[in-house]
Write a protein that holds these residues in place. Structure first.
Motif, PDB file in Angstrom:
ATOM      1  N   SER A   1       0.795  -1.151   0.018  1.00  0.00           N
ATOM      2  CA  SER A   1       0.183  -0.127   0.135  1.00  0.00           C
ATOM      3  C   SER A   1       0.851   1.338   0.090  1.00  0.00           C
ATOM      4  O   SER A   1       0.427   2.345  -0.238  1.00  0.00           O
ATOM      5  N   LEU A   2       2.075   1.047   0.140  1.00  0.00           N
ATOM      6  CA  LEU A   2       3.291   2.217   0.455  1.00  0.00           C
ATOM      7  C   LEU A   2       3.849   2.453  -0.884  1.00  0.00           C
ATOM      8  O   LEU A   2       4.429   3.582  -1.107  1.00  0.00           O
ATOM      9  N   VAL A   3       3.684   1.596  -1.791  1.00  0.00           N
ATOM     10  CA  VAL A   3       4.338   1.625  -3.155  1.00  0.00           C
ATOM     11  C   VAL A   3       3.355   1.925  -4.419  1.00  0.00           C
ATOM     12  O   VAL A   3       3.603   1.155  -5.500  1.00  0.00           O
ATOM     13  N   PRO A   4       2.239   2.319  -4.254  1.00  0.00           N
ATOM     14  CA  PRO A   4       1.326   2.363  -5.560  1.00  0.00           C
ATOM     15  C   PRO A   4       1.853   3.094  -6.530  1.00  0.00           C
ATOM     16  O   PRO A   4       1.480   2.607  -7.788  1.00  0.00           O
ATOM     17  N   ILE A   5       2.758   4.158  -6.430  1.00  0.00           N
ATOM     18  CA  ILE A   5       3.435   4.660  -7.590  1.00  0.00           C
ATOM     19  C   ILE A   5       4.313   3.820  -8.248  1.00  0.00           C
ATOM     20  O   ILE A   5       4.202   3.426  -9.670  1.00  0.00           O
ATOM     21  N   LEU A   6       5.145   3.164  -7.648  1.00  0.00           N
ATOM     22  CA  LEU A   6       6.114   2.272  -8.263  1.00  0.00           C
ATOM     23  C   LEU A   6       5.125   1.017  -8.902  1.00  0.00           C
ATOM     24  O   LEU A   6       5.525   0.646 -10.099  1.00  0.00           O
ATOM     25  N   ILE A   7       4.036   0.350  -8.334  1.00  0.00           N
ATOM     26  CA  ILE A   7       3.291  -0.387  -8.779  1.00  0.00           C
ATOM     27  C   ILE A   7       2.553   0.028 -10.155  1.00  0.00           C
ATOM     28  O   ILE A   7       2.555  -0.783 -11.321  1.00  0.00           O
ATOM     29  N   GLY A   8       2.138   1.126 -10.059  1.00  0.00           N
ATOM     30  CA  GLY A   8       1.400   1.738 -11.313  1.00  0.00           C
ATOM     31  C   GLY A   8       2.488   2.049 -12.379  1.00  0.00           C
ATOM     32  O   GLY A   8       2.096   1.524 -13.429  1.00  0.00           O
ATOM     33  N   ILE A   9       3.556   2.253 -12.295  1.00  0.00           N
ATOM     34  CA  ILE A   9       4.751   2.456 -13.381  1.00  0.00           C
ATOM     35  C   ILE A   9       4.906   1.051 -13.902  1.00  0.00           C
ATOM     36  O   ILE A   9       5.018   0.989 -15.210  1.00  0.00           O
TER      37      ILE A   9
END
Length: 456
Positions: A181-189
């Motif tokens: 839940s803390l790395v949604p940006i990385l997951i999205g990229i």
């Protein structure tokens, strides 16, 4: 509600295997946002990683190893860097970033000598909140252009890729639990990148060239030369003479933004104090924390990276893991520096297509604007009061509308900088009947309860 037990205190050093894993968590948490800023501003992502790591290590030293905070690329400076680059090139933007660091230092010095009351008077939430909204909304056209346009023309594949990236990022931020839940940006990229690969819009030439050099190395020396490469640093007094690119316009572009990010920094320190059960505003002191942030920004500027700031994503990691070890944060900083010198990683970052970054930016820039709104509500700013309404309204229209004041043919005060200056002046000039509802607690609610150490 019962407080969670502390797993590791600030000065405790974990065993090597746990140390590496815990540091990698922090690296992942900051990675997506840190590389997005240079991607949008035309700077080197590799240099941004190195400057964030070096800035974090400097911050740890200046704060005497007492604040477990990671520093990464600041979103608030995206528009100012673009404006400064347009005026004097990338070198001019670096000079502006360096001057922003000097502003941090001056504010830290004043706080050390006379406290925070003066800062509260010129930067109350009724001023800072709307300026943060301006920062987010002012970047909105950049996000939309990246998401749907190719060379200025609409591209349906780009738009679909951006929407997929945005959707995955939103789902990750809302539904994922724990560390994910803390790395949604990385997951999205990463998800958007994979989708873009299937759409045929990813240029992997650079990655293939780097991989060919690595696999084709004939000796150990050739292998290390292929893996480790010197990033595109912009070094003062070597690549350019500051006197040649300095201008008053750059000062007016970058200086006012530093004051706003200082207010954001104080908010981060208050959150971190509550999470860690300490009052970092008193020990090691707000002046040291702000000075550390300023020095980190100056380090970034002399390397060719964007200004740095404390990262909420990494505060979230601390909150979940309950590991407050300064050694873990320092380990993440060292890893970031190491990654910055690996050529194939830089090539992979550079290959990310603009609609992927555009999709993530739609959410991120909206969150920036929403955080400004949140500051107004959390500080209980009464917009039914005409004084508050006037200040907020004028700041937002001037900032988003693109108003500017031309001082000379070469010097303008525009956009966010102008809105911040006007907001400060209105707050000082307009009569104030009472202090209630102006958000004094931003600085004065500094007490954070001490928690019992419980090492497991």
């Amino acid at each position: 509600m019962a407080e969670k037990e502390m797993v590791m205190d600030v000065h405790e050093r974990p065993k090597l295997n746990k140390w590496l894993l815990l540091s990698i968590q922090h690296l992942f948490a900051m990675f997506g946002s840190t590389i997005l800023v240079p991607f949008l501003t035309g700077l080197s992502p590799a240099v941004a990683l190195i400057s964030s790591g070096a800035g974090t290590l400097a911050y740890i030293l200046i704060t005497r190893g007492k604040i477990p905070a990671y520093l990464g690329s600041s979103f608030a400076f995206i528009a100012p860097i673009l404006a400064a680059s347009a005026a004097s090139g990338p070198a001019g933007a670096m000079i502006g970033s360096f001057m922003a660091g000097i502003v941090y230092g001056l504010v830290a010095m004043l706080i050390a000598f006379i406290g925070t009351d003066w800062l509260m008077k010129i930067l109350p939430p009724v001023v800072v909140g709307p300026v943060i909204i301006v920062i987010g909304l002012g970047l909105a056209p950049t996000a939309i252009d990246m998401a749907m346009n190719e060379n200025g023309a609409y591209n349906g594949t780009f738009m679909m890729t951006a929407l997929v990236t945005l959707s995955v990022t939103v789902i990750a931020s809302i539904y994922f639990k724990g560390f994910f839940s803390l790395v949604p940006i990385l997951i999205g990229i990463v998800s958007g990148y994979v989708f873009a690969l299937f759409q045929g819009i990813v240029d992997t030439t650079g990655i293939k060239e780097e991989w060919a050099e690595i696999t084709g190395a004939a000796s150990v020396g050739d292998f290390f030369t292929a893996v480790f490469q010197m990033p595109e640093f912009i070094i003062p007094f070597v690549d350019y003479a500051p006197a040649e690119v300095f201008s008053m316009q750059i000062l007016f572009i970058m200086g006012p933004v530093a004051l706003v990010t200082i207010a954001e920094h104080i908010g981060d320190q208050m959150v971190l104090s509550k999470v860690a059960g300490r009052n970092f505003l008193k020990e090691p002191g707000l002046h040291r924390s702000i000075l550390g942030d300023g020095i980190a920004t100056m380090i970034g500027s002399v390397l060719g990276g964007p200004p740095n700031t404390t990262y909420g994503e990494n505060i979230g990691v601390l909150s979940i893991t309950r590991v407050f070890s300064i050694f873990v944060v320092a380990g993440a900083a060292v890893l970031a520096i190491f990654f910055g010198f690996i050529g194939i990683i830089t090539a992979a970052i550079s290959s990310v297509p603009s609609p992927v970054m555009g999709g993530v930016s739609i959410l991120l820039f909206g969150i920036i604007a929403s955080n400004g709104l949140r500051m107004l509500t959390d500080s209980k700013i009464d917009l039914g009061d005409n004084r508050n309404l006037v200040i907020a309204s004028v700041i937002m229209v001037i900032g988003v509308g693109g108003a500017f004041i031309e001082i000379t043919d070469e010097v303008q005060i525009a956009g966010m900088a102008l809105s911040a200056i006007v907001g400060v002046l209105l707050n000082l000039v307009l009569p104030q009947k009472e202090k209630a509802g102006q958000g004094e607690e931003l600085f004065h609610n500094e007490e954070a309860p001490e928690k019992k150490r419980n090492i497991s």
